[in-house]
Enzyme design. Structure first.
Site, PDB file in Angstrom:
ATOM      1  N   GLY A   1     -92.839  -8.782  78.864  1.00  0.00           N
ATOM      2  CA  GLY A   1     -91.556  -9.403  78.525  1.00  0.00           C
ATOM      3  C   GLY A   1     -90.889  -8.643  77.393  1.00  0.00           C
ATOM      4  O   GLY A   1     -91.259  -7.507  77.076  1.00  0.00           O
TER       5      GLY A   1
ATOM      6  N   ILE B   1     -99.951 -12.250  70.025  1.00  0.00           N
ATOM      7  CA  ILE B   1     -98.597 -12.546  69.552  1.00  0.00           C
ATOM      8  C   ILE B   1     -98.420 -14.036  69.264  1.00  0.00           C
ATOM      9  O   ILE B   1     -97.590 -14.446  68.466  1.00  0.00           O
ATOM     10  CB  ILE B   1     -97.550 -12.043  70.566  1.00  0.00           C
ATOM     11  CG1 ILE B   1     -96.170 -11.985  69.919  1.00  0.00           C
ATOM     12  CG2 ILE B   1     -97.544 -12.877  71.821  1.00  0.00           C
ATOM     13  CD1 ILE B   1     -95.129 -11.296  70.766  1.00  0.00           C
TER      14      ILE B   1
ATOM     15  N   LYS C   1     -84.444 -12.600  74.620  1.00  0.00           N
ATOM     16  CA  LYS C   1     -84.423 -11.299  73.951  1.00  0.00           C
ATOM     17  C   LYS C   1     -83.772 -10.192  74.781  1.00  0.00           C
ATOM     18  O   LYS C   1     -83.253  -9.218  74.216  1.00  0.00           O
ATOM     19  CB  LYS C   1     -85.851 -10.876  73.568  1.00  0.00           C
ATOM     20  CG  LYS C   1     -86.460 -11.728  72.476  1.00  0.00           C
ATOM     21  CD  LYS C   1     -87.790 -11.183  72.022  1.00  0.00           C
ATOM     22  CE  LYS C   1     -88.365 -12.045  70.899  1.00  0.00           C
ATOM     23  NZ  LYS C   1     -89.565 -11.446  70.295  1.00  0.00           N
TER      24      LYS C   1
ATOM     25  N   ASN D   1     -99.892  -6.973  83.980  1.00  0.00           N
ATOM     26  CA  ASN D   1     -98.904  -8.027  84.173  1.00  0.00           C
ATOM     27  C   ASN D   1     -99.186  -8.732  85.494  1.00  0.00           C
ATOM     28  O   ASN D   1     -99.656  -8.102  86.453  1.00  0.00           O
ATOM     29  CB  ASN D   1     -97.493  -7.430  84.194  1.00  0.00           C
ATOM     30  CG  ASN D   1     -96.421  -8.486  84.059  1.00  0.00           C
ATOM     31  OD1 ASN D   1     -96.390  -9.231  83.076  1.00  0.00           O
ATOM     32  ND2 ASN D   1     -95.543  -8.583  85.032  1.00  0.00           N
TER      33      ASN D   1
ATOM     34  N   ASN E   1     -84.156  -8.850  68.985  1.00  0.00           N
ATOM     35  CA  ASN E   1     -84.676 -10.069  68.362  1.00  0.00           C
ATOM     36  C   ASN E   1     -83.905 -10.445  67.097  1.00  0.00           C
ATOM     37  O   ASN E   1     -84.231 -11.419  66.434  1.00  0.00           O
ATOM     38  CB  ASN E   1     -86.168  -9.909  68.009  1.00  0.00           C
ATOM     39  CG  ASN E   1     -86.377  -9.050  66.771  1.00  0.00           C
ATOM     40  OD1 ASN E   1     -85.892  -7.925  66.703  1.00  0.00           O
ATOM     41  ND2 ASN E   1     -87.091  -9.572  65.787  1.00  0.00           N
TER      42      ASN E   1
END
Length: 265
Positions: A128, A209, A66, A150, A87
């Protein structure tokens, strides 16, 4: 016949072709939408082939391409510039144009639940390409504070200078989860197993997700009525892609979700 792809390093089990096939039948359109598996070390070679292929009107981009796809196309829209990830790529008169519909899909998903969305504290796990689109959406939704966790803290350290953004060490995740109004996981489920609370959090809305399986280990930490499933984001982000490529705004109905549920692990 127009043709589109979804490309990524692990798209063999993608449900996107099912979504497009459903809409092709729904709207009596002759079109193709195929998954195309690309190994990271073959990306440059394979993307050149796709960009030159006859009949291709566009393609969706998934992990881990992406961000790097931006350098392979002619231009990107304003949202993709701000997000830093694409995307959705379309063939236009001026060349290949990159867009981002992940943030649109995410916003529609979190606002489609039965519970009213409280917009004070949001937590995002991971940083990300998809995470950046989600953070962008949360800012547009006017959340007061967005905490980002993260594994590699150096990647998120620069965010401390941005208003309303709080980069936080992953070791503090357990303590922060119950205080959040919304928590979003953008990482592979297995990487979080050691961080999960192992008891139900009753007030926080949770979104993962990951869409297959639908009931992830991450979502199991939250009350069932507060879970928002990743499949809704997948569907909502796909709709504007379909409309741009095939000229028809598709209907998102329960029949589509039932079809997708039957194909989930």
């Amino acid at each position: 016949m127009k043709k589109a792809y979804v490309i990524g390093s692990n798209v063999k089990k993608s449900l996107s072709p099912l979504i497009f096939e459903y809409w092709f039948k729904q709207n009596k359109i002759e079109g193709q939408y195929l998954s195309r598996e690309i190994e990271p070390d073959k990306f440059d070679e394979e993307i050149k082939k796709i960009l030159k292929e006859d009949g291709v009107c566009g393609f969706n981009v998934t992990i881990p391409f992406k961000e790097i796809i931006v350098k392979k196309i002619d231009r990107v829209d304003e949202h993709s510039k701000k997000i830093g990830a694409v995307n959705f790529v379309s063939k236009a008169d001026s060349g290949w144009l990159g867009k981002n519909t992940d943030w649109i899909g995410f916003s529609k998903a979190i606002n489609s639940g039965k519970k009213k969305l409280i917009k004070k504290v949001a937590i995002v796990i991971g940083y990300g390409g998809a995470s950046k689109a989600i953070i962008y959406a949360l800012r547009k939704e006017n959340f007061e504070e967005i905490k980002i966790f993260n594994r590699t803290e150096e990647k998120i350290y620069h965010l401390k200078n941005e208003k309303g953004m709080s980069p936080t060490s992953l070791e503090h995740l357990k303590d922060c989860l119950p205080e959040a109004d919304l928590v979003v996981n953008t990482t592979p489920v297995n990487s979080l197993k050691s961080l999960l609370i192992q008891k139900k959090i009753n007030k926080t809305l949770a979104f993962d997700i990951v869409y297959s399986p639908q009931e992830t280990d991450f979502l199991s930490n939250f009350a069932r009525e507060n879970r928002i499933y990743g499949i809704s984001m997948l569907v909502y982000q796909a709709a504007p892609c379909f409309e741009e490529w095939f000229g028809v705004r598709p209907t998102i109905d329960q029949g589509l979700f039932n079809l997708l549920s039957s194909h989930m692990n």
